[in-house]
Design a protein around this motif. Sequence first.
Motif, short mmCIF file in Angstrom:
data_model
loop_
_atom_site.label_atom_id
_atom_site.label_comp_id
_atom_site.label_asym_id
_atom_site.label_seq_id
_atom_site.Cartn_x
_atom_site.Cartn_y
_atom_site.Cartn_z
N ASP A 150 -1.76 -11.52 6.87
CA ASP A 150 -0.63 -11.93 7.40
C ASP A 150 0.36 -12.32 6.06
OD1 ASP A 150 -2.07 -14.10 6.08
OD2 ASP A 150 -1.85 -15.57 7.73
N LEU A 151 0.51 -11.95 4.95
CA LEU A 151 0.81 -12.09 3.66
C LEU A 151 2.12 -11.02 3.91
CD1 LEU A 151 1.33 -13.83 1.28
CD2 LEU A 151 0.08 -12.43 0.14
N ASP A 152 3.42 -11.44 3.38
CA ASP A 152 4.59 -10.70 3.65
C ASP A 152 4.49 -9.90 2.34
OD1 ASP A 152 6.83 -9.28 4.36
OD2 ASP A 152 7.96 -10.87 3.53
N ALA A 153 3.64 -8.86 2.02
CA ALA A 153 3.50 -7.86 1.02
C ALA A 153 2.93 -6.58 1.50
CB ALA A 153 2.70 -8.45 0.14
N ASP A 154 3.50 -5.68 0.61
CA ASP A 154 2.71 -4.20 1.05
C ASP A 154 1.30 -4.29 0.95
OD1 ASP A 154 5.34 -2.91 0.86
OD2 ASP A 154 5.44 -3.34 -1.08
N LEU A 155 0.61 -3.50 1.66
CA LEU A 155 -0.80 -3.72 1.85
C LEU A 155 -1.47 -2.18 1.68
CD1 LEU A 155 -3.64 -4.86 2.54
CD2 LEU A 155 -2.83 -4.79 4.85
N ILE A 156 -2.50 -2.11 0.81
CA ILE A 156 -3.11 -0.82 0.79
C ILE A 156 -4.29 -0.99 1.32
CG2 ILE A 156 -3.94 0.94 -0.80
CD1 ILE A 156 -2.07 -0.06 -2.97
N LYS A 157 -4.80 -0.43 2.53
CA LYS A 157 -5.97 -0.53 3.30
C LYS A 157 -7.03 0.49 3.01
CE LYS A 157 -6.36 -1.82 7.33
NZ LYS A 157 -6.31 -1.97 8.83
N ASP A 158 -8.22 0.19 3.20
CA ASP A 158 -9.47 0.83 3.03
C ASP A 158 -9.83 1.79 4.46
OD1 ASP A 158 -10.80 -0.87 4.27
OD2 ASP A 158 -12.57 -0.69 3.04
N SER A 159 -9.23 1.56 5.37
CA SER A 159 -9.70 2.18 6.71
C SER A 159 -10.98 1.82 6.93
CB SER A 159 -9.43 3.62 6.74
OG SER A 159 -7.90 3.77 6.33
N GLY A 160 -11.34 0.47 6.96
CA GLY A 160 -12.71 0.04 7.00
C GLY A 160 -13.50 0.51 8.43
N GLN A 161 -12.63 0.31 9.31
CA GLN A 161 -13.09 0.72 10.68
C GLN A 161 -13.68 2.21 10.74
OE1 GLN A 161 -11.59 -0.20 14.52
NE2 GLN A 161 -10.54 -2.36 13.64
N GLN A 162 -12.73 3.18 9.95
CA GLN A 162 -13.21 4.39 10.08
C GLN A 162 -14.40 4.75 9.27
OE1 GLN A 162 -9.83 6.94 8.66
NE2 GLN A 162 -11.05 8.82 8.61
N GLY A 163 -14.30 4.03 8.12
CA GLY A 163 -15.59 4.05 6.98
C GLY A 163 -16.97 3.65 7.79
N GLY A 164 -16.74 2.64 8.75
CA GLY A 164 -17.81 2.12 9.09
C GLY A 164 -18.35 3.25 10.37
N ARG A 165 -17.52 3.53 10.86
CA ARG A 165 -17.89 4.74 12.02
C ARG A 165 -18.37 5.97 11.30
NH1 ARG A 165 -12.88 3.27 14.42
NH2 ARG A 165 -11.72 5.24 13.41
N LEU A 166 -17.78 6.38 10.05
CA LEU A 166 -18.41 7.45 9.24
C LEU A 166 -19.92 7.24 8.99
CD1 LEU A 166 -15.71 8.63 7.03
CD2 LEU A 166 -16.82 9.91 8.57
#
Length: 334
Positions: A150-166
């Motif tokens: 919820d912080l007003d900043a650019d966010l680089i995500k690791d796509s954790g749900q996709q990784g968990g499914r993999l």
Amino acid sequence: MATIKDVARLARVSTSTVSHVLNKTRFVSPEITGRVQQAIDTLNYTPSALARGLKVNQTRTLGMLVSSSSNPFFAEVVQGVEQRCYELGYSLVLCNTQGDRERLGASLDMLQQKRVDGVIVMCTQAKLNDGAFHRHASLPLVLADWGPVDLDADLIKDSGQQGGRLATGHLLGLGHRRIGCITGPAGQRASEERLAGFRAAMAAAGLTVRQEWIVDGGFELAGGKAAMERLLALPGRPTAVFACNDMMAAGALRALADAGLAVPGDISVVGYDNIELARYLVPALTSIEQPKAKLGALAVDTLLARIQDPASPRRLLPLEPSLVIRESSAALAI
């Protein structure tokens, strides 16, 4: 310590001429440039980066906040940040928050006092939000993988749900149906997204997740070991385990070795992050790759873009995980 006035006096030129030579802001004849450079060498003069930064309102210095952790994942990302800073001629001030909100605030105060141009945030505090940063609203921020959503900043995500499914899909593809999950702390985005990916893959396969097979390992070595010991103490144990980071997976391997169980013969293990250590574990660990050097470089580039254009819309930049198969996972023995 020599000053620009000392250089000008020795070179018999004005301080403005020395400044033009140093900053290449105006043509200076080769003869005068040579005299200035010789004076600089003689006096071992080093220009003040702070003074220059105050003049142009830019110090070419970035700050980075990380949680202190034994997880090498953080160190590998920091290495990527440092490399990109070096390539672009920036300095980096690194601060460990120790998972403490007050220490985070003190670090932000220090970074702002040092007039850093912006800050990369990589903190695991579960309850971190805008309130921790409200006194530093003028600082450009980028969240690198770990941080408050919820912080007003650019966010680089690791796509954790996709990784968990993999990770879970890999074990399902090997014939495993009794699959456990060692998670990180509740409330942390990385932990919850990877667990959500595990649950989604199990549901897609028509399998019920046994709640007692989901154990919190705290994202640390000791936690992973303790979590695996809890799983092994159950009346019916899983045939495979997805650990939501490699440090917990390493701890799990220790517990399995202590119990005299073979990996992957008796139980398969998959980790997450693909830290450098993963390939040297025995057996070498199957893991979900996060592009850590790319994450670090992207964090720097994104922050510099934010500094140049503070009013641009907030950006969400996902990273694509991939599966790296090694020796710790194998087909279920019938």
